[in-house]
Design an enzyme around this catalytic site. Structure first.
Site, PDB file in Angstrom:
ATOM      1  N   HIS A  50       0.865  -1.199   0.000  1.00  0.00           N
ATOM      2  CA  HIS A  50       0.000   0.000   0.000  1.00  0.00           C
ATOM      3  C   HIS A  50       0.893   1.238   0.000  1.00  0.00           C
ATOM      4  CE1 HIS A  50       1.216  -0.497   4.164  1.00  0.00           C
ATOM      5  NE2 HIS A  50       1.130   0.817   4.233  1.00  0.00           N
ATOM      6  N   HIS A 132       5.689   6.463  -0.607  1.00  0.00           N
ATOM      7  CA  HIS A 132       6.473   5.250  -0.879  1.00  0.00           C
ATOM      8  C   HIS A 132       5.634   4.019  -0.597  1.00  0.00           C
ATOM      9  CE1 HIS A 132       6.749   5.592   3.474  1.00  0.00           C
ATOM     10  NE2 HIS A 132       7.013   4.300   3.494  1.00  0.00           N
TER      11      HIS A 132
HETATM   12  P1  ATP Z   1       4.598  -3.060  12.194  1.00  0.00           P
HETATM   13  O1  ATP Z   1       4.657  -1.668  12.802  1.00  0.00           O
HETATM   14  O2  ATP Z   1       3.598  -3.953  12.848  1.00  0.00           O
HETATM   15  O3  ATP Z   1       5.930  -3.676  12.006  1.00  0.00           O
HETATM   16  P2  ATP Z   1       3.738  -1.624   9.867  1.00  0.00           P
HETATM   17  O4  ATP Z   1       4.747  -0.552  10.128  1.00  0.00           O
HETATM   18  O5  ATP Z   1       3.535  -2.052   8.444  1.00  0.00           O
HETATM   19  O6  ATP Z   1       4.040  -2.920  10.706  1.00  0.00           O
HETATM   20  P3  ATP Z   1       1.917   0.161  11.086  1.00  0.00           P
HETATM   21  O7  ATP Z   1       2.981   0.596  12.043  1.00  0.00           O
HETATM   22  O8  ATP Z   1       0.527  -0.014  11.591  1.00  0.00           O
HETATM   23  O9  ATP Z   1       2.310  -1.194  10.402  1.00  0.00           O
HETATM   24  O10 ATP Z   1       1.935   1.196   9.902  1.00  0.00           O
HETATM   25  C1  ATP Z   1       0.946   1.206   8.887  1.00  0.00           C
HETATM   26  C2  ATP Z   1       1.422   2.090   7.754  1.00  0.00           C
HETATM   27  O11 ATP Z   1       1.607   3.423   8.240  1.00  0.00           O
HETATM   28  C3  ATP Z   1       2.778   1.694   7.186  1.00  0.00           C
HETATM   29  O12 ATP Z   1       2.804   2.055   5.824  1.00  0.00           O
HETATM   30  C4  ATP Z   1       3.765   2.521   7.946  1.00  0.00           C
HETATM   31  O13 ATP Z   1       4.919   2.802   7.184  1.00  0.00           O
HETATM   32  C5  ATP Z   1       2.966   3.805   8.155  1.00  0.00           C
HETATM   33  N1  ATP Z   1       3.334   4.448   9.406  1.00  0.00           N
HETATM   34  C6  ATP Z   1       3.501   3.856  10.601  1.00  0.00           C
HETATM   35  N2  ATP Z   1       3.821   4.733  11.552  1.00  0.00           N
HETATM   36  C7  ATP Z   1       3.856   5.937  10.937  1.00  0.00           C
HETATM   37  C8  ATP Z   1       4.120   7.262  11.373  1.00  0.00           C
HETATM   38  N3  ATP Z   1       4.420   7.534  12.631  1.00  0.00           N
HETATM   39  N4  ATP Z   1       4.052   8.246  10.442  1.00  0.00           N
HETATM   40  C9  ATP Z   1       3.745   7.995   9.164  1.00  0.00           C
HETATM   41  N5  ATP Z   1       3.477   6.771   8.691  1.00  0.00           N
HETATM   42  C10 ATP Z   1       3.538   5.753   9.556  1.00  0.00           C
END
Ligand code: ATP
Ligand code: MG
Length: 180
Positions: A50, A132
């Protein structure tokens, strides 16, 4: 004295994203496959691919309910993205795919959503938008091989709930809105 904790209000870990159609998902996954032998790490499962537009984090269900009517009336045009730039971030070891040329409609959509979040008083991560698609985790980076660019016709965007499982993140598409 009662020994049970009061019921917790339901919270969801949420973000808005472009969520690919099956053909785009396959094309993105193929770029992950192309990069992986060079940059190592762990490929994201195809079903997780995504492009995040705005990250809300944990949000009480009631704040979510207050936000959605605003999103329902947001009107933005469909657009095409060309994802032709493989990049690596040393600080988090992520290998990703983005656009060589910034996409104005994409940036505008992210900004419109962030504007609605601000207006609704919903907190979100306000770091600058770095479009990205994460393809590899724990990667090493290095010279990028030449991989086939991905053309993505964005015709909708989605609200996603994120759960962490033993095999990594799982995302549930809660709702989609068309780009017209
Ligand atoms: P995990 O954290 O469980 O390893 P993940 O990073 O894919 O997996 P999430 O942390 O829920 O899952 O993030 C969901 C999406 O949002 C991902 O695309 C991640 O890069 C983005 N994301 C997460 N934290 C942030 C943030 N603080 N700011 C911007 N984007 C974020
Ligand atoms: Mg994360």
């Amino acid at each position: 004295m009662a020994d049970t904790a009061p019921p917790q209000a339901e919270t969801l870990r949420l973000f808005f994203a472009l969520w690919p159609d099956d053909a785009t998902r396959d094309a993105l996954d193929r770029v992950g496959k192309c990069l992986h032998p060079h940059w190592g790490g762990r490929r994201m499962r195809a079903d997780t691919l995504h492009l995040t537009l705005a990250f809300l984090g944990s949000l009480p269900a009631e704040s979510c309910a207050a936000l959605l009517p605003r999103i329902d009336v947001l009107r933005a045009a469909a657009f095409e993205l060309v994802l032709d730039r493989a990049g690596f971030w040393p600080h988090n070891h992520i290998g990703w795919l983005g656009c060589r040329d910034a996409s104005l409609p994409l940036a505008a959509l992210a900004e419109r959503l962030r504007g609605e979040l601000r207006e609704a008083g919903v907190p979100f991560d306000a770091q600058p938008f770095l479009p990205h698609v994460t393809l590899l985790r724990n990667a090493t980076g290095g010279r990028a091989p030449s991989c086939t660019p991905v053309r993505w016709r964005a015709t909708d965007f989605a609200l996603i709930a994120s759960r962490t499982g033993v095999d990594g993140a799982h995302y549930d598409v809660l709702r989609r809105w068309p780009l017209i």
